[in-house]
Design an enzyme around this catalytic site. Structure first.
Site, short mmCIF file in Angstrom:
data_model
loop_
_atom_site.label_atom_id
_atom_site.label_comp_id
_atom_site.label_asym_id
_atom_site.label_seq_id
_atom_site.Cartn_x
_atom_site.Cartn_y
_atom_site.Cartn_z
N HIS A 11 0.83 -1.21 0.00
CA HIS A 11 0.00 0.00 0.00
C HIS A 11 0.86 1.26 0.00
O HIS A 11 2.02 1.25 0.43
CB HIS A 11 -0.93 0.01 1.22
N GLU A 92 -2.61 -6.99 7.46
CA GLU A 92 -1.24 -6.84 7.97
C GLU A 92 -1.01 -7.67 9.23
O GLU A 92 -1.96 -7.99 9.96
CB GLU A 92 -0.96 -5.35 8.24
#
Length: 197
Positions: A11, A92
């Site tokens: 990201h 994550e």
């Protein structure tokens, strides 16, 4: 074993990235630089994948920063921003009680555990609810990777990238936690190894 290339995108930048804070499973938005990186990585993908870029599967972590990166890169490719799938196995790594802290904060407030992590970065699990080791993340993503049957574009996180590289055999558990995972670039994982574009 890698059967087909995986185009892995971390990201774009968030304010917590810029401040060196552990985001883990906190939902932090992209900052202005991160939005620009999403568009830039779309252009890189177009040059890398060519005409197939519209036909490949697109998978994303369900977290806000990854979804917005995915939507930004798809928009830059002229594709429907919403034309992708999320998978919770791509979220994550959880840093538990350490989320929101910098590594300097962690070393100051929790020196014993910080030193334990330095001795075993792959296997160490931080304190607190939802915390994970990289080894645990690797087990989480393995079934997803095993299910891929062709070239795939994935948008996820730095910790996930490390777990994916070890699971696919293009990095080992000792080196993976120390590798820099770039933003605004594409990590190509293929039978010959790994490379950044």
């Amino acid at each position: 074993m890698i059967r087909a290339p995986i185009y892995f995108v971390r990201h774009g930048e968030t304010d917590w990235n810029a401040e060196g804070r552990l985001q883990g499973q906190r939902d932090i938005a992209l900052n202005r630089k991160g939005v620009a990186q999403a568009a830039e990585v779309g252009e890189r993908l177009a040059g890398l994948v060519g005409g197939d870029v519209a036909t490949l599967p697109y998978l994303s972590s369900p977290m806000e920063r990854t979804r917005h990166t995915m939507e930004g890169l798809r928009r830059s490719l002229g594709l429907d921003p919403a034309g992708y799938t999320t998978d919770p196995r791509l979220r994550e790594i959880g840093f538990g009680a350490w989320e929101g802290l910098t590594w300097k904060d962690v070393r100051r407030s929790d020196p014993a555990r910080s030193q334990a992590r330095d001795r075993d970065r792959w296997g160490f699990c931080p304190p607190g609810e939802g915390a994970e080791s990289y080894a645990m993340v690797a087990e989480r993503v393995r079934p997803l990777l095993d299910s891929l049957d062709g070239p795939t574009i994935i948008v996820a996180h730095g910790g996930v990238a490390r777990a994916v590289m070890v699971t696919l055999g293009v990095a080992n558990p000792e080196e993976a936690p120390h590798l820099e995972i770039l933003q605004g670039r594409v990590l190509v994982l293929e039978a010959g190894g790994r490379r950044w574009v």
